[in-house]
Write an enzyme that holds these catalytic residues in place. Structure first.
Site, PDB file in Angstrom:
ATOM      1  N   ARG A  23       4.540  28.507   3.468  1.00 39.64           N
ATOM      2  CA  ARG A  23       4.110  29.783   4.054  1.00 39.64           C
ATOM      3  C   ARG A  23       3.723  29.547   5.518  1.00 39.64           C
ATOM      4  NH1 ARG A  23       2.047  33.847   0.909  1.00 39.64           N
ATOM      5  NH2 ARG A  23       2.065  34.972   2.877  1.00 39.64           N
ATOM      6  N   ARG A  45      -1.406  43.521   5.395  1.00 39.06           N
ATOM      7  CA  ARG A  45      -1.241  43.494   3.929  1.00 39.06           C
ATOM      8  C   ARG A  45      -1.875  44.769   3.400  1.00 39.06           C
ATOM      9  NH1 ARG A  45      -2.440  38.839  -0.473  1.00 39.06           N
ATOM     10  NH2 ARG A  45      -0.395  38.264   0.331  1.00 39.06           N
ATOM     11  N   HIS A  86       7.390  41.360  -0.338  1.00 37.21           N
ATOM     12  CA  HIS A  86       6.581  40.246   0.184  1.00 37.21           C
ATOM     13  C   HIS A  86       7.529  39.319   0.973  1.00 37.21           C
ATOM     14  CE1 HIS A  86       3.299  37.663   0.700  1.00 37.21           C
ATOM     15  NE2 HIS A  86       3.030  37.279  -0.524  1.00 37.21           N
ATOM     16  N   CYS A  89       4.620  32.187  -6.425  1.00 29.56           N
ATOM     17  CA  CYS A  89       3.984  32.511  -5.140  1.00 29.56           C
ATOM     18  C   CYS A  89       2.487  32.251  -5.163  1.00 29.56           C
ATOM     19  CB  CYS A  89       4.283  33.953  -4.750  1.00 29.56           C
ATOM     20  SG  CYS A  89       3.620  35.165  -5.905  1.00 29.56           S
TER      21      CYS A  89
END
Ligand code: CP
Ligand code: NVA
Length: 306
Positions: free
Chosen positions: A290, A103, A130, A262
């Site tokens: 996720r 990330r 993303h 999200c």
């Protein structure tokens, strides 16, 4: 499937379907107490140059559930923060680990890492996109609505990493996609070019949230100021006035329309507290997914399955 998951633009519709089907299977197994040691003895290095709750916990937990190990590398505390070249980090981690999740800010850094790494690289969020989040989002919509093709996905707010991935992911899966962004906050030009590239794609970018929400089956939004844009918060708050997922906006959508976020969410900015709580079940399903979607990605990329 390619070696890495860097952006949804690199995936075919078949790749995405395969990830979603695998994620459904892994979710079923986990809920039924079936042992999932598909990545036994394997290690994932997780590089974080930005904050995270969901991404860190879901990757680390997912790796554990698959019988492997995940290790956290803070951008600041590792040598990355002292300027060690990304191509050296890539080659070193390739000697120890079986996959890298990163990330960071620049998409180019992730692409560079993948070029030099012999092992799969997974994008855990950049300023550009993303992809892991949107795989979980597509999984959640499909879980609730049974199909994706033909549904209308609506995005309200900043043309940021989430908007970019949702537009690409939604169109690739045969959805109609509408986005409402204020002038000056459009999605990335590469994404807009992709959206225009195929005559079968049904895409619109408008300035009116009401127009975008008309007949939607799933409404998505995200924060007005992303990580790294904290100083622009006041300016953005003014620019995004009216770009809020509210009860009035939801009245434009199809009955049974889902709301997805999200997270983290800012109630009173991009979404009202009322809409958030009314759709909390779907939003936390999305957060849970996720875990399952990323386990699918790790298994397909790191498990020797091609
Ligand atoms: N949605 C998401 O990526 O959350 P985190 O920033 O907590 O990882
Ligand atoms: N657009 C947000 C997403 C956080 C998951 C950000 O980049 O901060």
């Amino acid at each position: 499937m390619k070696k890495d998951l860097l952006k949804l633009l690199d995936l075919t519709r078949e790749d995405i379907t395969r990830i979603l089907n695998t994620a459904d299977q892994l979710k079923y197994e986990q809920k039924h107490g079936i042992v999932q040691d598909r990545l036994r003895g394997k290690t994932l290095a997780m590089i974080f140059e930005k904050n995270s709750t969901r991404t860190r916990v879901s990757f680390e937990t997912g790796m554990f559930q698959l019988g492997g190990h995940a290790l956290f590398l803070s951008g600041k505390e590792s040598q990355i923060g002292r300027g060690e070249p990304v191509e050296d980090t890539a080659r070193v981690l390739s000697r120890y680990c079986d996959g890298i999740m990163i990330r960071t800010f620049a998409q180019d850094e992730v692409e560079e890492l993948a070029r030099y790494a012999d092992i799969p690289v997974i994008n855990g969020l950049t300023d550009f996109c993303h992809p892991c989040q949107v795989l979980a989002d597509l999984m959640t919509v499909r879980e609730h609505k049974a199909v994706l093709e033909g549904l209308k996905l609506c995005y309200i707010g900043d043309g940021n990493n989430m908007a970019n991935s949702l537009i690409v992911g939604g169109l690739k899966m045969g959805m109609e996609v509408s986005a409402a962004c204020p002038q000056g906050y459009d999605p990335d030009p590469r994404v807009l070019e992709f959206a225009k590239s195929d005559p079968s794609f049904r895409f619109s970018l408008v300035r009116s949230p009401e127009q975008a929400a008309e007949g939607a089956d799933a409404v998505f939004t995200d924060v007005w100021a992303s990580m790294g844009q904290e100083e622009e918060r006041a300016v953005r708050r003014r620019a995004f006035e009216g770009f809020q997922v509210s009860g009035a906006l939801m009245a434009r959508t199809n009955s049974g329309c889902m709301v997805q976020h999200c997270l983290p969410a800012h109630r009173g900015e991009e979404i009202t507290a009322g809409v958030f709580e009314a759709h909390a079940q779907e939003i936390f399903d999305e957060a849970e997914n996720r875990l399952h979607a990323q386990k699918a990605v790790m298994y397909l990329l790191m498990g020797g399955e091609q």
